[in-house]
Design a protein around this motif. Sequence first.
Motif, PDB file in Angstrom:
ATOM      1  N   UNK A  22       0.835  -1.207   0.000  1.00 26.52           N
ATOM      2  CA  UNK A  22       0.000   0.000   0.000  1.00 26.52           C
ATOM      3  C   UNK A  22       0.866   1.251   0.000  1.00 26.52           C
ATOM      4  N   UNK A  23       1.952   1.255   0.765  1.00 32.33           N
ATOM      5  CA  UNK A  23       2.853   2.411   0.776  1.00 32.33           C
ATOM      6  C   UNK A  23       3.506   2.611  -0.591  1.00 32.33           C
ATOM      7  N   UNK A  24       3.870   1.506  -1.246  1.00 29.76           N
ATOM      8  CA  UNK A  24       4.459   1.620  -2.579  1.00 29.76           C
ATOM      9  C   UNK A  24       3.474   2.272  -3.551  1.00 29.76           C
ATOM     10  N   UNK A  25       2.211   1.887  -3.464  1.00 33.40           N
ATOM     11  CA  UNK A  25       1.198   2.472  -4.346  1.00 33.40           C
ATOM     12  C   UNK A  25       1.008   3.958  -4.079  1.00 33.40           C
ATOM     13  N   UNK A  26       1.118   4.345  -2.801  1.00 37.41           N
ATOM     14  CA  UNK A  26       0.898   5.746  -2.442  1.00 37.41           C
ATOM     15  C   UNK A  26       2.131   6.612  -2.703  1.00 37.41           C
ATOM     16  N   UNK A  27       3.326   6.081  -2.428  1.00 43.63           N
ATOM     17  CA  UNK A  27       4.545   6.871  -2.534  1.00 43.63           C
ATOM     18  C   UNK A  27       5.155   6.837  -3.932  1.00 43.63           C
ATOM     19  N   UNK A  28       4.951   5.742  -4.641  1.00 40.93           N
ATOM     20  CA  UNK A  28       5.554   5.605  -5.969  1.00 40.93           C
ATOM     21  C   UNK A  28       5.271   6.758  -6.920  1.00 40.93           C
ATOM     22  N   UNK A  29       4.007   7.204  -7.020  1.00 44.57           N
ATOM     23  CA  UNK A  29       3.713   8.305  -7.955  1.00 44.57           C
ATOM     24  C   UNK A  29       4.397   9.624  -7.604  1.00 44.57           C
ATOM     25  N   UNK A  76      -7.698   7.338  -9.422  1.00 41.01           N
ATOM     26  CA  UNK A  76      -8.724   6.897  -8.466  1.00 41.01           C
ATOM     27  C   UNK A  76      -8.602   5.395  -8.218  1.00 41.01           C
ATOM     28  N   UNK A  77      -8.338   4.649  -9.283  1.00 39.95           N
ATOM     29  CA  UNK A  77      -8.182   3.204  -9.134  1.00 39.95           C
ATOM     30  C   UNK A  77      -7.012   2.872  -8.218  1.00 39.95           C
ATOM     31  N   UNK A  78      -5.901   3.632  -8.341  1.00 45.70           N
ATOM     32  CA  UNK A  78      -4.750   3.394  -7.475  1.00 45.70           C
ATOM     33  C   UNK A  78      -5.078   3.634  -6.014  1.00 45.70           C
ATOM     34  N   UNK A  79      -5.811   4.717  -5.729  1.00 42.29           N
ATOM     35  CA  UNK A  79      -6.184   5.012  -4.346  1.00 42.29           C
ATOM     36  C   UNK A  79      -7.121   3.950  -3.785  1.00 42.29           C
ATOM     37  N   UNK A  80      -8.080   3.522  -4.588  1.00 41.65           N
ATOM     38  CA  UNK A  80      -9.016   2.501  -4.128  1.00 41.65           C
ATOM     39  C   UNK A  80      -8.318   1.159  -3.916  1.00 41.65           C
TER      40      UNK A  80
END
Length: 396
Positions: free
Chosen positions: A155-162, A250-254
């Motif tokens: 989850x952190x990778x998804x949030x921090x990566x961008x 939005x898909x990434x956040x969900x």
Amino acid sequence: MQASHHDIAVREKNSWASVAIIVGSGVVLALQVGKASIAAPLLRADMGLDLAAIGWLTAVIAVLGMLGGMPAGSLVAARGDRRVFLAGLGASALGAALGAAAPGYGWLLACRMLEGLGFLLVVVAGPALLQRVVATGQRDLAFALWSCFMPTGIALAMLLGPLFSSWRTLWWGSAALSLAAAGAVLLLPPSTRGAWRGWRDTGRDALATLRGREPLLLAAGFGLYSLQFFALFNFLPILLTERMGMPLQVAGLLAAAATAANIAGNLCAGFLMDRGVARWALVACGCVVMGLAGSGVFLSVLPDAGSFALCVLFSAAGGLIPATLLATAPRAAPSPARVPLVVGLMMQGNNLGQVVGPAAVGGVIQAHGWPAAAGIAGAAGVLALGVALGLRRSGR
């Protein structure tokens, strides 16, 4: 007497500080796994990679775990948990740093293998390290916290990566995190080197572990959980964008929110085990809900909002399983020295599920459409229920 209570409080405080360091290090390593997926657009733009090449950057870590779980457990038993844990963090940092300077795909893939080796060593040594630094009465909760490292890191990778404009910068940052985690682990009590009895006795221990009913049940349970979880979550961004028409951001956040729900399930398992709920019942509950919710998602039995709610339920209920299985590993081992071997066997099952699940679901979806994947989800749920009943017969 007051001094005695004070000493106990200090030891408990130090114990939970050690748990925080160990779990935090696991989160850093899970972030290393997840960074390849979130960096896929940057890698494709820079190196011109196709989706298959991107997939191997993540899959190679699972393949290493599938083959090397028990050998890594033997290494922990022989060399000591903290030493192997530190070696894993060092390998991860080195692999990420070399990968950041990769001139091409072949070099980057080789560096991901080195990161994968580091991940494997940390994942197998972590439970042994926890078992040593945490008091017996606190272990269920400690193992529940440890089981959160994977969804938290992803989850952190998804949030921090961008937030990174270059995948190389992301790789450098992840290398620095691994080094920082290694520095923190040096604060933990050192491990004494295991009594090395030679490869023959180590092999005998491994065979004894493989012949044990409970270790095989735990490995099968972890494999079936992993098969279901990654079969759905590997395709969740595609499901959200293509089937539900959501923008990629939005898909990434969900997807991150649904992954985080797994953390709640893990913590809930620790809470319930601490209050005497039977372990087989937690596994049974988790696998039944996963099977039903996963089938519902693939069949689109509900509108889009309802399907996403099923994804969250699937993730949260699934979290009951890894926390329970990991906390049961020390009890299933014939002796403390064989705990790393049991955990290694479980990690082999876990990684087998990571490889088989997405491949099977992807092939079925490609050939027969999304609804056909419900059969895989349902069948895995039924088989996992069989594992839960097997644990019940073992008195767990």
